[in-house]
Motif scaffolding. Structure first.
Motif, PDB file in Angstrom:
ATOM      1  N   TYR A 105       0.815  -1.215   0.000  1.00 37.59           N
ATOM      2  CA  TYR A 105       0.000   0.000   0.000  1.00 37.59           C
ATOM      3  C   TYR A 105       0.856   1.276   0.000  1.00 37.59           C
ATOM      4  N   LEU A 106       1.825   1.360   0.901  1.00 36.79           N
ATOM      5  CA  LEU A 106       2.593   2.602   1.053  1.00 36.79           C
ATOM      6  C   LEU A 106       3.828   2.660   0.157  1.00 36.79           C
ATOM      7  N   VAL A 107       4.589   1.577   0.109  1.00 33.82           N
ATOM      8  CA  VAL A 107       5.877   1.612  -0.584  1.00 33.82           C
ATOM      9  C   VAL A 107       5.712   1.399  -2.093  1.00 33.82           C
TER      10      VAL A 107
ATOM     11  N   GLY B 276      -2.122  -5.776  -4.974  1.00 34.37           N
ATOM     12  CA  GLY B 276      -1.400  -6.473  -3.909  1.00 34.37           C
ATOM     13  C   GLY B 276      -1.924  -6.121  -2.531  1.00 34.37           C
ATOM     14  N   ALA B 277      -2.179  -4.814  -2.301  1.00 35.97           N
ATOM     15  CA  ALA B 277      -2.685  -4.385  -0.996  1.00 35.97           C
ATOM     16  C   ALA B 277      -4.052  -4.992  -0.702  1.00 35.97           C
ATOM     17  N   LEU B 278      -4.919  -5.017  -1.724  1.00 42.36           N
ATOM     18  CA  LEU B 278      -6.273  -5.545  -1.526  1.00 42.36           C
ATOM     19  C   LEU B 278      -6.277  -7.047  -1.253  1.00 42.36           C
ATOM     20  N   SER B 279      -5.233  -7.749  -1.694  1.00 39.56           N
ATOM     21  CA  SER B 279      -5.191  -9.207  -1.513  1.00 39.56           C
ATOM     22  C   SER B 279      -5.089  -9.617  -0.050  1.00 39.56           C
ATOM     23  N   PHE B 280      -4.714  -8.659   0.817  1.00 41.54           N
ATOM     24  CA  PHE B 280      -4.571  -8.981   2.243  1.00 41.54           C
ATOM     25  C   PHE B 280      -5.851  -8.678   3.038  1.00 41.54           C
ATOM     26  N   LEU B 281      -6.912  -8.281   2.359  1.00 39.65           N
ATOM     27  CA  LEU B 281      -8.140  -7.850   3.024  1.00 39.65           C
ATOM     28  C   LEU B 281      -9.289  -8.793   2.714  1.00 39.65           C
ATOM     29  N   VAL B 282     -10.230  -8.905   3.658  1.00 43.57           N
ATOM     30  CA  VAL B 282     -11.468  -9.645   3.389  1.00 43.57           C
ATOM     31  C   VAL B 282     -12.404  -8.758   2.571  1.00 43.57           C
ATOM     32  N   ASP B 283     -13.399  -9.366   1.931  1.00 46.70           N
ATOM     33  CA  ASP B 283     -14.304  -8.600   1.071  1.00 46.70           C
ATOM     34  C   ASP B 283     -15.130  -7.591   1.854  1.00 46.70           C
ATOM     35  N   ASP B 284     -15.488  -7.940   3.108  1.00 50.51           N
ATOM     36  CA  ASP B 284     -16.329  -7.025   3.893  1.00 50.51           C
ATOM     37  C   ASP B 284     -15.496  -6.225   4.897  1.00 50.51           C
TER      38      ASP B 284
ATOM     39  N   MET C  97      -8.545   4.059  -2.216  1.00 52.21           N
ATOM     40  CA  MET C  97      -7.113   3.862  -2.425  1.00 52.21           C
ATOM     41  C   MET C  97      -6.703   4.237  -3.843  1.00 52.21           C
ATOM     42  N   ASN C  98      -7.545   3.903  -4.825  1.00 51.69           N
ATOM     43  CA  ASN C  98      -7.238   4.230  -6.222  1.00 51.69           C
ATOM     44  C   ASN C  98      -7.153   5.745  -6.407  1.00 51.69           C
ATOM     45  N   SER C  99      -8.096   6.466  -5.781  1.00 49.26           N
ATOM     46  CA  SER C  99      -8.082   7.925  -5.862  1.00 49.26           C
ATOM     47  C   SER C  99      -6.822   8.490  -5.223  1.00 49.26           C
ATOM     48  N   GLU C 100      -6.430   7.906  -4.090  1.00 49.80           N
ATOM     49  CA  GLU C 100      -5.219   8.357  -3.409  1.00 49.80           C
ATOM     50  C   GLU C 100      -3.983   8.101  -4.260  1.00 49.80           C
ATOM     51  N   PHE C 101      -3.906   6.907  -4.892  1.00 52.39           N
ATOM     52  CA  PHE C 101      -2.743   6.562  -5.710  1.00 52.39           C
ATOM     53  C   PHE C 101      -2.612   7.513  -6.908  1.00 52.39           C
ATOM     54  N   GLN C 102      -3.760   7.924  -7.467  1.00 45.48           N
ATOM     55  CA  GLN C 102      -3.724   8.847  -8.601  1.00 45.48           C
ATOM     56  C   GLN C 102      -3.232  10.222  -8.161  1.00 45.48           C
TER      57      GLN C 102
ATOM     58  N   PHE D 294       5.801   5.840  -0.144  1.00 47.10           N
ATOM     59  CA  PHE D 294       6.209   6.372   1.149  1.00 47.10           C
ATOM     60  C   PHE D 294       7.165   5.402   1.833  1.00 47.10           C
ATOM     61  N   GLN D 295       7.928   5.940   2.759  1.00 45.10           N
ATOM     62  CA  GLN D 295       8.632   5.114   3.726  1.00 45.10           C
ATOM     63  C   GLN D 295       7.770   5.056   4.988  1.00 45.10           C
TER      64      GLN D 295
END
Length: 436
Positions: free
Chosen positions: A14-16, A22-30, A52-57, A63-64
């Motif tokens: 997510y940050l680096v 990849g970040a979403l793969s660590f989360l449950v759907d709900d 997250m997509n809006s933030e990435f854009q 980030f570190q």
């Protein structure tokens, strides 16, 4: 450490790396996620993906980050809560340069053998928080007005829904009068709020199992006096009379009217307790006869001897057991072992210790009983009952030999066992089918 690795992998993506998939793969759907911004609320993975997509854009650069003050608590073997601080800075800068600090609470669950994040909440420390804010959130510069009562209520409901257990508070007064309770706790108890009030008179003592009450009350008061918080496990009584094991973690507070109270989160740990009981049973019980095994027998007999309670040990051995197996087969041998197990149970009082300690050797320990006439009658009845039951195997002379030792002659299990074994050997040597 598996949960910390999960968190690290999530932040790396997510940050680096700014790797959305990849970040979403660590989360449950709900997943439920609350960020530090007023609008950073996501109630499922799709909503969080959009945020997250809006933030990435807006900020494609990575980030570190540094995780500090990491603390985790295993609520069950498959549910873990985490608290930590996260310091982030733009890639290429040192952490000590311009950075942003947040506090993170996270809950992770093991699903189909794999740990996943089920909720996230990031907040800013109090020195970065406006005095009027109940939650550490910041408003955008273009925002007009703050969250109204309805929105604030919805946010609180969302926050509470993230907690893995029920919330309850009581005044630190006689009977623990009810201070607050949430719907999850009411669901645990099986009551509506009005039913709870009517059935308990708002005294929380009345939902605690009577046999646990003194221990719970003592633990809460003593722990709060020392540290201001407590952690205690006990049984609560539900509306239908069934009992539920809970882990109650609470803190002392002072209410607006100046009364001392406690507020706590309670987690249903009934399955954990059941599993522990099953494992304890497996570790201390003989599966064939349902009696204790050697480990269980030693434990309970030692407990009695440590209290200096008098008692007597019967060490029993089946005469001609090998001949029985050779003649009728091992299934018949197993059946005879079960028969002796039933005879020992029928000749035991509540509190007596009956066990199969290996092969065809059994123990019966009688706490508080050392009179020779009573011991003789008990041994004679066991020998007689077994002789009658074993007579169906008429090609083998089945009987029982018993060596008896009283605790007046010994101070621990090994000494008592050696005395009983010595007397058993004497019976075997002098014709079997008897006791000494």
């Amino acid at each position: 450490m598996l949960v910390k690795e999960l968190l690290t992998q999530f932040f790396d993506a997510y940050l680096v790396k700014r790797d959305l998939k990849g970040a979403l793969s660590f989360l449950v759907d709900d997943i439920i996620s609350l960020g530090t911004g007023a609008h950073e609320i996501a109630l499922n993975k799709k909503e969080l993906e959009r945020l997250m997509n809006s933030e990435f854009q807006s900020i494609p650069t990575g980030f570190q980050y540094e995780i500090t003050q990491y603390c985790e608590h295993m609520y069950t073997k498959d549910l873990c809560g985490v608290y930590c601080s996260v310091v982030t800075s733009m890639a290429g800068n040192r952490i000590s340069d311009v950075s942003f600090q947040t506090r993170l609470t996270m809950t992770a669950a093991r699903i189909d053998g794999q740990w996943k994040i089920i909720n996230l909440h990031m907040s800013t420390p109090s020195d970065q928080q406006e005095g009027e804010e109940f939650f550490p959130i910041k408003y955008g510069r273009q925002a007009i007005g703050k969250l109204d009562a309805s929105a604030s209520k919805k946010l609180i409901e969302t926050m509470l829904s993230m907690l893995p257990g029920g919330i309850m508070g009581g005044y630190l007064e006689k009977g623990f009068p009810l201070y607050i309770i949430n719907d999850t706790m009411l669901n645990y108890l099986g009551y509506t709020y009005d039913e709870l009030v009517e059935n308990t008179g708002e005294e929380m003592q009345k939902i605690i199992a009577p046999e646990d009450w003194e221990r719970v009350e003592r633990t809460i008061y003593e722990s709060i006096e020392k540290t201001g918080e407590y952690d205690v496990q006990y049984r609560i009584i539900r509306k239908d009379g069934t009992r539920l094991w809970v882990d109650d973690k609470g803190h002392e507070i002072t209410t607006e009217d100046g009364r001392k109270a406690m507020i706590s989160v309670m987690l249903d740990i009934s399955e954990n307790i059941k599993l522990q009981d099953e494992l304890r049973k497996e570790a201390m019980e003989d599966s064939l006869t349902g009696l204790l095994n050697r480990k269980g027998a030693i434990f309970y007999i030692e407990q009695s001897l440590l209290k200096n309670h008098p008692g007597a040990m019967f060490l029993l051995d089946i005469d001609n057991f090998k001949q029985l197996n050779d003649t009728y087969g091992h299934q018949a041998g197993d059946q005879v072992l079960r028969i002796l197990g039933k005879i020992l149970k029928s000749n035991s009082r509540e509190g007596d210790v009956s066990a199969r300690i290996g092969g065809d050797e059994f123990i019966l320990f009688l706490p508080g009983c050392t009179r020779q006439d009573i011991l003789n009658k008990r041994a004679d009845r066991i020998c007689s009952d077994f002789r009658k039951t074993g007579s169906v195997y008429n090609d083998v002379e089945l009987s029982i030999s018993i060596g008896i030792a009283v605790s007046d002659d010994a101070h621990d299990f090994d000494q008592l066992f050696k005395l009983a074994d010595k007397r058993l050997y004497a019976v075997k040597k002098n014709g079997k089918d008897n006791f000494r």
